[in-house]
Design a protein around this motif. Structure first.
Motif: not given
Ligand code: 8YV
Length: 328
Positions: A92-109
């Motif tokens: 079963v292939l598993a996928t995730n969603t890297p990169d698209v949330l990096t800057e938004t998540t860093a802003d919040f952090g």
């Protein structure tokens, strides 16, 4: 030709559902029920794909009970809700969603770290309680962010984006600990110094956790680690619940063994350990670091793209266990 069948396990943007419906027979869950394992298995019957979030655990038992499943697409960069070895073993292939949330998540952090250092939540609660009667010289005196030492545990994409904000925007000294040291080309623009974990704990004025959850990261910050931190230090966790021992943290905050904490993630969330609600010097947010409309939409779109590609002969953009594709 019949279309592949998929389950969208949680509520999602209607536009994303409409897009998925162009490619698949879609069973959705716009009521946003949180499925038990038995319910998840039941809803996955006959489905080739699943659109999941952190609340759906895909493990060997689920995979064994759902033999038609070929792809699980997480709308999250973290994937500790997936047993990747079991997925790979089941093909079963598993996928995730890297990169698209990096800057938004860093802003919040960064914002959570600042709110923690400058006691924003605590002082707002005081104001709302009607307790502000006069100015005092040391009222809610916090600690400076600019020029302070920013410690980062877990220097991946989001960790580096937080380091950039600290070093370039706030003149912070950046120290970090990670499984592996960054190449010099990534360290030097930030003046980032690689240190061992003990040095990180000892020297950081503001420690931010951005490491992925794994069994070895469980309680990476517990009583012994908190005891090594400066009494003036703050701790910010935007990574995963379970990386911090919440009971030990609440005790350290109560006894002022560290100054304050900012937490977006919790052990056993959405439940919170009641001790955390009893201490004033903590900023609590409900796992929203990636939550801007634009970024949540980008995450959903990327998860959808992964599903469509995996089930229609395309190349999924962000696979986790890409070796499954090679075998197919
Ligand atoms: C998600 C996250 O909102 O991406 C992650 O790893 O923690 C958040 O951005 C959450 O996991 C829901 O899927």
């Amino acid at each position: 030709m019949t279309q592949p069948a998929i389950l969208v396990a949680r509520a999602v943007f209607p536009e994303v559902l409409a897009h998925l419906a162009q490619h698949f027979e879609v069973e959705s869950n716009q009521a946003d029920t949180i499925f038990t394992k038995a319910e998840l298995i039941e809803h996955l019957q006959g489905k080739q794909g699943a659109f999941t979030t952190g609340s759906e655990r895909i493990d060997a038992e689920v995979l064994a009970a759902c033999p038609q499943l070929r792809v699980v697409a997480n709308m999250a960069v973290g994937y500790n809700n997936f047993d990747i070895a079991a997925c790979t073993a089941a093909g079963v292939l598993a996928t995730n969603t890297p990169d698209v949330l990096t800057e938004t998540t860093a802003d919040f952090g960064f914002a959570l770290m600042m709110a923690t250092a400058r006691r924003m939540a605590e002082s707002e609660r005081f104001l709302r309680r009607g307790e502000w009667t006069k100015w005092t010289y040391d009222m809610f005196a916090g600690s400076d962010v600019h020029g302070a030492t920013l410690g980062i545990l877990g220097m991946g994409r989001i960790g580096q984006a937080i380091a950039r904000r600290g070093a370039l925007g706030f003149g912070m000294k950046v120290i970090y600990h990670n499984r592996s040291r960054l190449p010099a080309a990534d360290e030097s623009p930030l003046g980032a110094r690689y240190v061992d974990k003990a040095t990180l704990l000892r020297e950081a004025d503001h420690l931010v956790l951005v490491l992925p959850y794994s069994a070895s990261a469980h309680h990476a910050i517990g009583a012994p680690e908190l005891a090594q931190m400066k009494p003036t230090a703050t701790l910010t966790n935007i990574a995963r619940g379970g990386i911090v021992d919440d009971v030990a943290l609440a005790a350290a905050l109560r006894d002022r063994r560290i100054a304050a904490a900012g937490l977006d993630v919790f052990e056993g969330e959405p439940a919170l350990h009641p001790d955390l609600l009893d201490v004033p010097n903590v900023v609590l947010t409900p796992h929203i670091a990636s939550s801007t409309l634009a970024t949540r939409r980008a995450m959903a779109d990327l998860a959808a793209k992964n599903l469509v590609a995996a089930l229609t002969g395309g190349v999924p953009p962000t696979p986790i266990n890409g070796e499954v594709l090679a075998k197919a």
